[in-house]
Design a protein around this motif. Structure first.
Motif, PDB file in Angstrom:
ATOM      1  N   MET A  90       0.830  -1.204   0.000  1.00 17.26           N
ATOM      2  CA  MET A  90       0.000   0.000   0.000  1.00 17.26           C
ATOM      3  C   MET A  90       0.865   1.256   0.000  1.00 17.26           C
ATOM      4  O   MET A  90       0.592   2.220  -0.733  1.00 17.26           O
ATOM      5  CB  MET A  90      -0.931  -0.027   1.211  1.00 17.26           C
ATOM      6  N   VAL A  94       0.878   4.036  -3.156  1.00 17.28           N
ATOM      7  CA  VAL A  94       0.536   5.445  -2.955  1.00 17.28           C
ATOM      8  C   VAL A  94       1.736   6.349  -3.242  1.00 17.28           C
ATOM      9  O   VAL A  94       1.649   7.310  -4.016  1.00 17.28           O
ATOM     10  CB  VAL A  94       0.017   5.671  -1.522  1.00 17.28           C
ATOM     11  N   LEU A  95       2.869   6.028  -2.602  1.00 19.32           N
ATOM     12  CA  LEU A  95       4.057   6.858  -2.786  1.00 19.32           C
ATOM     13  C   LEU A  95       4.559   6.790  -4.224  1.00 19.32           C
ATOM     14  O   LEU A  95       4.957   7.810  -4.807  1.00 19.32           O
ATOM     15  CB  LEU A  95       5.156   6.406  -1.820  1.00 19.32           C
ATOM     16  N   THR A  97       2.844   6.222  -6.963  1.00 15.36           N
ATOM     17  CA  THR A  97       1.959   6.982  -7.848  1.00 15.36           C
ATOM     18  C   THR A  97       2.242   8.470  -7.756  1.00 15.36           C
ATOM     19  O   THR A  97       2.321   9.175  -8.775  1.00 15.36           O
ATOM     20  CB  THR A  97       0.493   6.696  -7.488  1.00 15.36           C
ATOM     21  N   LEU A  98       2.402   8.974  -6.533  1.00 13.53           N
ATOM     22  CA  LEU A  98       2.709  10.396  -6.363  1.00 13.53           C
ATOM     23  C   LEU A  98       4.054  10.753  -6.996  1.00 13.53           C
ATOM     24  O   LEU A  98       4.196  11.807  -7.634  1.00 13.53           O
ATOM     25  CB  LEU A  98       2.711  10.754  -4.879  1.00 13.53           C
TER      26      LEU A  98
END
Length: 330
Positions: A90, A94-95, A97-98
């Protein structure tokens, strides 16, 4: 009822025959290995899985005691592997994608920071990063009696990370309150505590894999033609709406297949947790091997478990990939 085409039937027959031949070959190799071990006076077989393990598993969600059988110790190690891999995945998604979006940002500083992160972490071995994180957590942080408060109710020290945790009443399945950790004279009490070993493996896996996910996301976004962005701007979409409604749904068709490989690598890389003493599957297998001498059997169990995990992840991601390929995001 319509009959299946003859070509389809033959394709299934051939695949089943190949599977049968493969399973027969594996069974023959395993049987031969057991015969060689017995001929040399080495005990073999998986009967040890029913015997008392005689060792503890340092932490984890599954209730386990030393007097329970080896199979339960392996199960506790598997649960610990999943316990570390899921939050790490997870974090990486998230990281990553950013970071991938940041690498395409028009702002030079944002683009430079994201690029530096990706290039640095991709080119440093994961084991080195894991050991560096573990050293930082256990050597550079203050003692538990001098824990640092990061946020209200969140404390960090050499003993790990303490955070609020829901508690339930006796006989109830639902949490009725949060237990807040508090710093005392000697340590931090209350709430939930995450050990430095657990934090090190989760953060190392997450930060390392995020660098690869970032490149996958960047390539997926770059694969969408400029005309799509022009059309979105012509319709009055904001940059965030362009990304969410137009670009990412199309980019997913490129992102998901490559992302599957990274998730598989993350789960298998979790075996490096043995280097910092986190009791995951490989650590339990090593302890079992040393106490029983059943090297072949312990390694076979680990191989089988990782194979099943990989097949499960592949099945889920392939299912999601088919949905994305047909309909995209709504």
């Amino acid at each position: 009822m319509s009959r299946l085409p003859r070509a389809t039937v033959w394709a299934w027959v051939v695949q089943l025959l190949l599977l049968a031949v493969l399973l027969a070959g594996v069974a023959a190799l395993v049987g031969h290995a057991f015969e060689v071990l017995r001929a040399r006076g080495i005990r073999s077989g998986f009967d040890f899985l029913l015997q008392p393990a005689g060792f503890e598993v340092g932490e984890g969600w599954l209730d386990y005691a030393a007097g329970q059988p080896f199979w339960r110790a392996f199960l506790a190690g598997l649960v610990n592997t999943v316990r570390a891999a899921v939050p790490a995945a997870m974090l990486a998604l998230v990281l990553g994608t950013l970071l991938g979006i940041g690498r395409l940002a028009p702002h030079l500083l944002v683009r430079g920071i994201c690029t530096a992160y990706v290039e640095a972490l991709r080119n440093v071995p994961l084991l080195v990063q894991l050991l560096m994180l573990y050293f930082a957590l256990t050597q550079l942080l203050p003692d538990a009696s001098e824990a640092v408060q990061l946020l209200p109710g969140i404390w960090i020290s050499k003993s790990g990370l303490s955070l609020p945790w829901p508690v339930t009443e006796a006989g109830s399945w639902w949490p009725h309150a949060l237990e807040w950790p508090e710093r005392t004279v000697f340590n931090v009490s209350g709430g939930a505590s995450l050990t430095p070993e657990y934090l090190a493996i989760v953060w190392a896996l997450g930060f390392y894999t995020a660098a690869f996910v970032a490149e996958i996301v960047r390539a997926g976004i770059a694969s969408v033609s400029d005309g799509q962005n022009d059309a979105a701007r012509a319709m009055g979409f904001t940059p965030v709406q362009q990304l969410r409604v137009v670009v990412l749904p199309q980019a997913l068709r490129v992102i998901v297949p490559a992302l599957t490989n990274q998730l598989l690598s993350l789960v298998k890389n979790s075996s490096l947790a043995v280097a910092v003493g986190y009791p995951e599957l490989v650590s339990v297998a090593n302890t079992s091997l040393n106490s029983t001498g059943r090297a072949f059997e312990c390694i076979a169990v680990v191989m089988a478990v990782y194979l099943l995990l990989s097949l499960l992840i592949s099945a889920v991601m392939n299912f999601y990939n088919r949905r994305v390929a047909l309909r995209g995001w709504s």
